[in-house]
Motif scaffolding. Structure first.
Motif, PDB file in Angstrom:
ATOM      1  N   LEU A 192     -28.647  66.026  84.534  1.00  0.00           N
ATOM      2  CA  LEU A 192     -27.381  66.507  85.090  1.00  0.00           C
ATOM      3  C   LEU A 192     -26.824  67.595  84.185  1.00  0.00           C
TER       4      LEU A 192
ATOM      5  N   ASP B 190     -23.701  69.342  83.799  1.00  0.00           N
ATOM      6  CA  ASP B 190     -22.341  69.141  84.313  1.00  0.00           C
ATOM      7  C   ASP B 190     -21.428  70.273  83.863  1.00  0.00           C
TER       8      ASP B 190
ATOM      9  N   GLY C 291     -17.767  69.293  83.421  1.00  0.00           N
ATOM     10  CA  GLY C 291     -17.503  68.704  82.109  1.00  0.00           C
ATOM     11  C   GLY C 291     -17.496  69.769  81.016  1.00  0.00           C
TER      12      GLY C 291
ATOM     13  N   ALA D 244     -25.095  73.847  78.950  1.00  0.00           N
ATOM     14  CA  ALA D 244     -24.981  72.512  79.550  1.00  0.00           C
ATOM     15  C   ALA D 244     -26.100  71.594  79.052  1.00  0.00           C
TER      16      ALA D 244
ATOM     17  N   ALA E  44     -25.593  68.185  76.776  1.00  0.00           N
ATOM     18  CA  ALA E  44     -26.203  66.908  77.154  1.00  0.00           C
ATOM     19  C   ALA E  44     -27.169  66.404  76.078  1.00  0.00           C
TER      20      ALA E  44
ATOM     21  N   ARG F  87     -23.826  70.476  88.470  1.00  0.00           N
ATOM     22  CA  ARG F  87     -22.521  70.097  89.019  1.00  0.00           C
ATOM     23  C   ARG F  87     -21.533  71.244  88.821  1.00  0.00           C
TER      24      ARG F  87
ATOM     25  N   ASP G 192     -24.160  70.571  93.883  1.00  0.00           N
ATOM     26  CA  ASP G 192     -23.127  69.984  94.733  1.00  0.00           C
ATOM     27  C   ASP G 192     -22.422  71.047  95.557  1.00  0.00           C
TER      28      ASP G 192
ATOM     29  N   LEU H 109     -22.187  64.657  93.073  1.00  0.00           N
ATOM     30  CA  LEU H 109     -22.547  64.428  91.666  1.00  0.00           C
ATOM     31  C   LEU H 109     -21.401  63.871  90.821  1.00  0.00           C
ATOM     32  N   ALA H 110     -20.247  63.664  91.431  1.00  0.00           N
ATOM     33  CA  ALA H 110     -19.088  63.245  90.630  1.00  0.00           C
ATOM     34  C   ALA H 110     -19.294  61.858  90.022  1.00  0.00           C
TER      35      ALA H 110
ATOM     36  N   ALA I   8     -21.628  61.996  87.114  1.00  0.00           N
ATOM     37  CA  ALA I   8     -20.968  62.550  85.927  1.00  0.00           C
ATOM     38  C   ALA I   8     -20.033  61.509  85.315  1.00  0.00           C
TER      39      ALA I   8
ATOM     40  N   GLY J 288     -21.414  59.153  82.971  1.00  0.00           N
ATOM     41  CA  GLY J 288     -21.870  59.688  81.694  1.00  0.00           C
ATOM     42  C   GLY J 288     -23.361  59.954  81.640  1.00  0.00           C
TER      43      GLY J 288
ATOM     44  N   THR K   4     -26.878  61.730  81.656  1.00  0.00           N
ATOM     45  CA  THR K   4     -27.423  63.044  81.306  1.00  0.00           C
ATOM     46  C   THR K   4     -28.882  63.134  81.759  1.00  0.00           C
TER      47      THR K   4
END
Lengths: 292, 292, 292, 292
Positions: C143, C145, C148, C168, C172, C185, C223, C258-259, C262, C265, C267
């Motif tokens: 992911l 994110d 984030g 990203a 991660a 995301r 997403d 994808l929320a 995320a 947590g 990865t």
């Protein structure tokens, strides 16, 4: 129907599925044919296709090409040079210019003429009163041109009452005759934006619908999406459909294009109704014709 | 087309999309109306619905109920008692009783009248010569009853030649007239089993199709699925479609029901053609009518 | 493709139809399985059904009930008491959460790996590189994110560049590995209104897509509805699709949710890709899974 | 249900819509993952597409190309050289390899867990227990290979009894565990002709279905079109569906392809179930996976 059985039920027999189309006798066909003087044919259809807007609860018309010229351009075989294209059409039988079959609307547990509503099911469609039971007819068409009468398209939500219809008949120099196909021009198709077309339309009231049924019309149509005024009067929902389809067996023609007919000065004319006999459907697309 | 441009192309202008339907002039409409003596209307449609069989490469007609009486029986809300049913129909425009639009068949890179074939695509459908371009007409219908002529339904694969058509005209006491809608009864619809119906049908040969076009017909129909004999003569594929649709702009009516018309003794009559103006489609379902 | 053949073409043989999914070797499957610690399964699907909005050029998903409880309430027979319901679903293979098959996007006359584009036709569908050729895989999911990373959903039209993706990955604590399914995301699904969702989305740029392909990913998803930023940079149209699908054979996963992933947590995790093997389709609906 | 409420109803709460899929706990997911040794993924799908045959009362799967390479060959615009193809798929959710959702089969007026059947309607689909409520799972799969056990495909109409299933478990060296996805190989898919496939299949009896539910399986599948033997025993109709779906909340997997799995010698393996979360549908196409 809470209580009384509509007086017309049973008039053409307990098993009748044709309703007011029975009123178009061979004599009336001949009378209608005699109205033609020019041999000019007008289509009363709005366009029908994927590009046309529809009521929000109905999917758009779709056309799927199963074979087309692109396939040949991409190398498909054409035996002896022969090529063809074909498509599948998917449409709500209540989108575009169409007729409501007598299985389309009811109240209580019975359809028109007392046919049990329970025969209209997912698995069978309308096992009675389906579109294939609609009798094709040639009959006298009458244009009740309310735009001409009032000098402009009717405003949104305008309720057309019996007196309006009578005035339109008078202006046309005509009296109602049994078997008439009555076409009511509100101007909605020309005046509403595609976005507004499916809301707040002007159209006939419940009493006006009942008045038309009393004149022994065979068909009632209009240049809007439901013939009757929207929203319905408080405490009733689609009273015009119940008065015409359910109580009197009168199929309704919706989404007509009547401007050209009005421009031609037509009042009474030969009207042609040839729906597709779709077995078990609650309506059918049509191309209604006026012959002048 | 090996080289030569068909002589009819351009006859009604380079942009014409109506083809032989142009032959139905107002005069011919009036002449056809004058044929009616009884006011009797006959439908020439075979049944159309999910139960009917189709050619193997085409999916069956489907009807999807979006709302029905079962929903109310299961507790759906009916405001003020109003109830309705509606459905979606999905059909090949070449299943059941239908008309082939002029975009349906061609050879080379041009459709009827030289319109470029490449405008018939997945994304657009038939951008020209679609079903919405078919002119609705009332014209003289002529029944060429080969079953009556030969005393029985034609055998599978029987090729109907120009001489057969001429003989049928003579038997009917008629001569071809420009604008005629010619309906050919082979007996196939009544005699073939549903399983055999889509193979080996009797029907017109390529020369017979060309002969009909030469008579300046507006429409040609038959009680089989392709009008023309199947299989085609060696070295040609659907020559009748090419002679009628492509070279002469004559729409074809397929899967007609002609037995009742024959039983009524009809020879010349008022014929009603009111296809659904499906934008960009290569054909349309119809309910053709004969009025006696 | 102006001239040069993409370097990856031919890598897995001239007839290869699996593209980057070939990168998911049994070893990588085992490695991915080893990431699971909790046995917790998360669905990454957005809702799919008639109520969901779609891109304007695609029809809505439709569900047609062929038999339902209403039919029984209305009197349908239930032999020995048995009852059942069934439906037909009609959907664009590019609506809702889905995978783009390798026949979906190209330039010039060749699809991925040099397969001739002309095999994608109305009559046959995608005769090669159809959805049925997509190899189902379990592989490492990563992911990326960006919500984030940047503390908020990306603004409309934000172009995600290689440096953003690298940042990203670093956040991660991961480095790219061959065979990764990379899920990006942007926050678009949560932040855009249904009305705005199909325009102006943030997403990867052409160079970012190419960078991902260079990392030897097996799948790229996001997403949003097209993975890549919209509109495309001036002078290019969907360069991300061309870099991933066409040049590198990487299927794309669109309209992911994808929320929740995320929020958990996650990865690196076990990613499950099991598309429907629709023969000849250009995509397939999927329910992608993350297993933590 | 004449009288007694099935004992399992209410076990996971009165509003539960997940049924036996609740049995797949995180622990069981971890246990199942631990079965993998090779990292080899097998698809258990039969082909799905327009060419596949279907039960007579269900329409064939259809694929409609909305844009394809032929359109470009015929001159469609490709901005900046970008080209794409897309299609619409129309399928019965009970054709091909699929899962029966818990709204698919019932008796009386209640679905699994006492949900009122009346919420399954034309207008809404399955408002509860639709395919979107099926929990995607990874769990232990068990192959009960009756072809291996008996040395040949089961004959038409063979009823598989509890003792047969027990014998197959024993042959596999396994005992039933809660949460198992049980896959029963009858050999029908390989041995029946497409024409015979939808009649007279061998499969589990009502008691065998009930026995499986008692073992606390999460899913039951087979390589035939209904899992259970056809025709049903006199006086019962689809008792296996009632025992599994209705009484025990066990989704059924139909039309699996199990020959390759058997050939690989698999007995217990990681099974992947990721149906499409189709809102309100009574089933979903799937590509089930076995990971060895």
């Amino acid at each position: 129907m809470t209580g009384d059985r509509p007086p017309r039920w049973g008039l053409w027999g307990e098993s009748d599925e044709r309703g007011a189309l029975n009123l178009v006798t061979p004599e009336r066909v001949l009378t209608a044919l005699a109205l033609v003087t020019e041999g000019r044919i007008l289509s009363l259809s709005q366009p029908i296709g994927p590009a046309e807007s529809t009521a929000p609860h109905r999917p758009n018309t779709a056309r799927f090409m199963m074979r087309d010229a692109g396939d040949y351009a991409a190398g498909a075989r054409s035996p002896d040079g022969f090529r063809f294209a074909e498509d599948i059409v998917q449409l709500s039988t209540h989108n575009g210019t169409h007729v409501d079959a007598l299985s389309h609307a009811w109240c209580g547990d019975e359809l028109y003429n007392g046919h049990p509503a329970r025969i209209v099911r997912s698995t069978t469609g309308a096992a009675r009163l389906g579109a294939e039971k609609l009798l094709p007819v040639l009959t006298r068409g009458v244009l009740l041109d309310l735009v001409g009468l009032y000098g402009q398209p009717l405003a949104p939500r305008t309720s057309v009452e019996p007196a309006d219809l009578q005035r339109a008949y008078e202006r046309a120099g005509l009296a109602p005759e049994a078997g008439d196909a009555v076409l009511i021009r509100t101007g909605w198709w020309e005046s509403a934006s595609p976005h507004d077309y499916f809301d707040n339309e002007p159209g006939v009231s419940g009493p006006a619908a009942a008045w038309l049924a009393d004149q022994e019309v065979s068909l009632v149509g209009a240049d809007n999406y439901a013939v009757e005024v929207q929203p319905s009067v408080e405490g009733q929902t689609f009273p015009g459909h119940l008065a015409l389809i359910h109580a009197a067996g009168v199929p309704m023609l919706e989404n007509l294009a009547l401007a050209e007919l009005a421009a031609a000065g037509a009042t009474a004319f030969l009207f042609v109704f040839a729906p597709i006999p779709l077995q078990g459907s609650t309506g059918s697309p049509i191309q209604p014709l006026a012959v002048l």
